[in-house]
Scaffold this motif. Structure first.
Motif, PDB file in Angstrom:
ATOM      1  N   ILE A  43      -0.541  -8.560  -3.267  1.00 37.84           N
ATOM      2  CA  ILE A  43      -1.745  -7.756  -3.481  1.00 37.84           C
ATOM      3  C   ILE A  43      -1.359  -6.286  -3.434  1.00 37.84           C
ATOM      4  O   ILE A  43      -0.655  -5.845  -2.524  1.00 37.84           O
ATOM      5  N   HIS A  44      -1.805  -5.504  -4.433  1.00 39.32           N
ATOM      6  CA  HIS A  44      -1.549  -4.067  -4.467  1.00 39.32           C
ATOM      7  C   HIS A  44      -2.836  -3.302  -4.153  1.00 39.32           C
ATOM      8  O   HIS A  44      -3.867  -3.543  -4.792  1.00 39.32           O
ATOM      9  N   THR A  45      -2.779  -2.363  -3.194  1.00 39.86           N
ATOM     10  CA  THR A  45      -3.889  -1.418  -3.024  1.00 39.86           C
ATOM     11  C   THR A  45      -3.467  -0.006  -3.411  1.00 39.86           C
ATOM     12  O   THR A  45      -4.180   0.952  -3.134  1.00 39.86           O
ATOM     13  N   PHE A  46      -2.296   0.102  -4.057  1.00 41.20           N
ATOM     14  CA  PHE A  46      -1.792   1.369  -4.595  1.00 41.20           C
ATOM     15  C   PHE A  46      -1.047   1.038  -5.881  1.00 41.20           C
ATOM     16  O   PHE A  46      -0.362   0.014  -5.954  1.00 41.20           O
ATOM     17  N   TYR A  49       0.851  -1.192   0.000  1.00 44.08           N
ATOM     18  CA  TYR A  49       0.000   0.000   0.000  1.00 44.08           C
ATOM     19  C   TYR A  49       0.884   1.240   0.000  1.00 44.08           C
ATOM     20  O   TYR A  49       2.110   1.153  -0.067  1.00 44.08           O
ATOM     21  N   ALA A  50       0.263   2.405   0.066  1.00 42.51           N
ATOM     22  CA  ALA A  50       0.993   3.660   0.209  1.00 42.51           C
ATOM     23  C   ALA A  50       0.197   4.568   1.131  1.00 42.51           C
ATOM     24  O   ALA A  50      -1.026   4.434   1.253  1.00 42.51           O
ATOM     25  N   SER A  51       0.890   5.488   1.774  1.00 43.48           N
ATOM     26  CA  SER A  51       0.248   6.307   2.807  1.00 43.48           C
ATOM     27  C   SER A  51      -0.113   7.698   2.290  1.00 43.48           C
ATOM     28  O   SER A  51       0.151   8.699   2.930  1.00 43.48           O
ATOM     29  N   TYR A  52      -0.721   7.749   1.122  1.00 51.56           N
ATOM     30  CA  TYR A  52      -1.261   9.001   0.580  1.00 51.56           C
ATOM     31  C   TYR A  52      -2.734   9.057   0.979  1.00 51.56           C
ATOM     32  O   TYR A  52      -3.580   8.412   0.362  1.00 51.56           O
ATOM     33  N   GLY A  53      -3.049   9.811   2.048  1.00 48.11           N
ATOM     34  CA  GLY A  53      -4.373   9.702   2.620  1.00 48.11           C
ATOM     35  C   GLY A  53      -4.468   8.385   3.383  1.00 48.11           C
ATOM     36  O   GLY A  53      -3.497   7.648   3.533  1.00 48.11           O
ATOM     37  N   ASP A  54      -5.660   8.071   3.850  1.00 42.39           N
ATOM     38  CA  ASP A  54      -5.859   6.848   4.631  1.00 42.39           C
ATOM     39  C   ASP A  54      -6.424   5.688   3.816  1.00 42.39           C
ATOM     40  O   ASP A  54      -6.412   4.548   4.259  1.00 42.39           O
ATOM     41  N   GLY A  55      -6.920   5.984   2.606  1.00 44.97           N
ATOM     42  CA  GLY A  55      -7.702   4.990   1.876  1.00 44.97           C
ATOM     43  C   GLY A  55      -6.953   3.723   1.512  1.00 44.97           C
ATOM     44  O   GLY A  55      -7.466   2.615   1.681  1.00 44.97           O
ATOM     45  N   ASP A 102       4.271  -0.580   3.430  1.00 46.04           N
ATOM     46  CA  ASP A 102       4.215   0.719   2.746  1.00 46.04           C
ATOM     47  C   ASP A 102       5.478   0.796   1.896  1.00 46.04           C
ATOM     48  O   ASP A 102       6.534   1.240   2.355  1.00 46.04           O
ATOM     49  N   LEU A 103       5.382   0.343   0.655  1.00 39.79           N
ATOM     50  CA  LEU A 103       6.561   0.088  -0.150  1.00 39.79           C
ATOM     51  C   LEU A 103       7.400   1.345  -0.394  1.00 39.79           C
ATOM     52  O   LEU A 103       8.626   1.335  -0.228  1.00 39.79           O
ATOM     53  N   LEU A 104       6.765   2.438  -0.788  1.00 43.02           N
ATOM     54  CA  LEU A 104       7.526   3.646  -1.080  1.00 43.02           C
ATOM     55  C   LEU A 104       8.172   4.202   0.184  1.00 43.02           C
ATOM     56  O   LEU A 104       9.321   4.662   0.156  1.00 43.02           O
ATOM     57  N   ALA A 105       7.453   4.152   1.309  1.00 43.41           N
ATOM     58  CA  ALA A 105       8.006   4.670   2.562  1.00 43.41           C
ATOM     59  C   ALA A 105       9.227   3.878   2.995  1.00 43.41           C
ATOM     60  O   ALA A 105      10.203   4.442   3.507  1.00 43.41           O
ATOM     61  N   GLU A 106       9.188   2.571   2.804  1.00 43.78           N
ATOM     62  CA  GLU A 106      10.327   1.746   3.197  1.00 43.78           C
ATOM     63  C   GLU A 106      11.489   1.874   2.218  1.00 43.78           C
ATOM     64  O   GLU A 106      12.651   1.823   2.618  1.00 43.78           O
ATOM     65  N   ALA A 107      11.164   2.026   0.944  1.00 51.98           N
ATOM     66  CA  ALA A 107      12.228   2.066  -0.070  1.00 51.98           C
ATOM     67  C   ALA A 107      12.867   3.440  -0.192  1.00 51.98           C
ATOM     68  O   ALA A 107      14.086   3.562  -0.342  1.00 51.98           O
ATOM     69  N   HIS A 108      12.040   4.477  -0.156  1.00 56.86           N
ATOM     70  CA  HIS A 108      12.530   5.850  -0.374  1.00 56.86           C
ATOM     71  C   HIS A 108      11.854   6.782   0.626  1.00 56.86           C
ATOM     72  O   HIS A 108      10.955   7.550   0.257  1.00 56.86           O
TER      73      HIS A 108
END
Length: 388
Positions: free
Chosen positions: A115-118, A16-22, A46-52
């Protein structure tokens, strides 16, 4: 055709990603549904947060500011990139973010499926480079389809509407790869009821229309104080304002209305974990048109009013639901107040709106995804789709 065999208790990697809560809420809903069906090895990342982390914080800030500063620029960029193809240079660049981190996750976690939710789709390229046969799916969390969600090497798509399924098919995705599941929601939305004790719990009157105003997780819905003033001029309604995590908005509203003569008809809340309870008590909802919040309103069959939706996916979400008779878009506090009162005092209009909401509601999306994609079942996929 390729058959993927799962373990009896498969391990799922949910990105997922943490852009908003959805996106996070959708990921958690899927994890909880998996657990309810005996699958307890879901890992949320949170792939982007962990990677970059630096890029993640910068882009999150830009995203949140886009709602109040230069929203037209964000909308222009969204619409400009909406038709991009998966093999374009821009799409390849976007999907490269998080690739190295995901490679390590696949090596260390050894998931049975992803599974991707983003729409950060590093997985297809990694599958090809690493020779992996791990199935992956995408859960679209908006009512508008940006091509960033679409890639021929995604094995399964979970979408909110049949209209989106047909749109994916027109792009070359085979019908058997697409499931109209709805958008995954918290457990509380599986079955909603206006329990009389909830009126006491939330200090709300049981015999007056309740207008629920949700300012978003960060409290950025504009003009709330002015809207409250206009609505409180109508003596037959109660307002419930959910300020999310914005203490500043809650403080502003208390300062504005603590001495207001109609203060007893206004309830101010912070972040509400069990928002389904307030929705079950309410007559209608005023909100930012994020995909998850709109799906929650559909599940509750709660008439939707969107106020000044910003360009981009939220405006497209609002326009889609308006086209189906499930939402009203307003651009000023006066217009919004008038439209709300028209609905409340017109039983036929209210009934037609609830019928439209009922047609679109899917409050079992998380269970559908869990049972369709995972548990000891087999997934059949064909050759990669030819995306146009």
């Amino acid at each position: 055709m390729t058959r993927y065999m799962y373990n009896e208790d498969p391990k799922l990697l949910i990105l997922y990603a943490s852009y908003g809560d959805g996106h996070l809420q959708a990921a958690r809903a899927i994890r909880d549904a998996l657990s309810d069906h005996g699958m307890n090895r879901a890992v949320l990342v949170d792939l982007l947060a962990e990677a970059h982390p630096w890029i993640n914080e910068m882009t999150r800030l830009i995203y949140s500011k886009s709602f109040t500063m230069l929203p037209g620029l964000y909308g222009w960029m969204y619409d400009r990139t909406k038709p991009m193809k998966h093999d374009s240079l821009f799409a390849g660049w976007l999907h490269s973010f998080g690739r190295d981190r995901l490679r390590r996750l696949l090596r260390d976690e050894k998931p049975d499926a992803v599974i991707h939710t983003f729409p950060l789709l590093a997985m297809p390229a990694l599958k090809q480079r690493m020779g992996l046969r791990i199935p992956s799916c995408t859960v679209v969390t908006d009512f508008d389809l940006h091509r960033r969600w679409v890639h021929p090497d995604i094995d399964r798509y979970y979408v909110p509407t049949y209209d989106m399924k047909h749109e994916l098919m027109s792009l070359g995705i085979h019908s058997h790869r697409i499931c109209v599941s709805g958008i995954p929601l918290k457990r509380g939305f599986r079955s909603l009821s206006a329990d009389p004790s909830l009126y006491v719990q939330y200090s709300l009157p049981p015999k007056k229309p309740i207008i629920l105003i949700m300012a978003g997780a960060q409290g950025i819905l504009p003009d709330i104080a002015e809207l409250c003033t206009r609505l409180l001029a109508h003596p037959d309604i109660t307002l419930a304002i959910v300020c999310g995590r914005s203490e500043a908005l809650a403080q502003e509203l208390h300062e504005c209305f603590d001495s207001h003569p109609e203060r007893e008809r206004l309830r101010i809340f912070g972040y509400i974990e069990h928002i389904h309870e307030l929705m079950a008590l309410s007559t209608c909802l005023v909100t930012k048109p994020g995909g998850v919040t709109l799906s929650e309103a559909l599940a509750a069959e709660l008439p939707i009013f969107t106020y000044k939706p910003v360009p981009g996916q939220e405006r497209h979400n609002a326009l889609y639901l308006e086209s189906k008779g499930a939402a009203v878009i307003a651009h000023s506090p006066d217009q919004l107040s008038q439209e709300i009162m028209k609905l409340i005092h017109d039983p036929i209009r209210l009934l037609n709106c609830k019928r439209a909401l009922h047609k679109l509601r899917r409050n079992d999306a998380a269970d559908t995804i869990a049972l369709d994609f995972c548990p000891g079942l087999n997934i059949m996929v064909g050759a990669p789709s030819s995306i146009r």
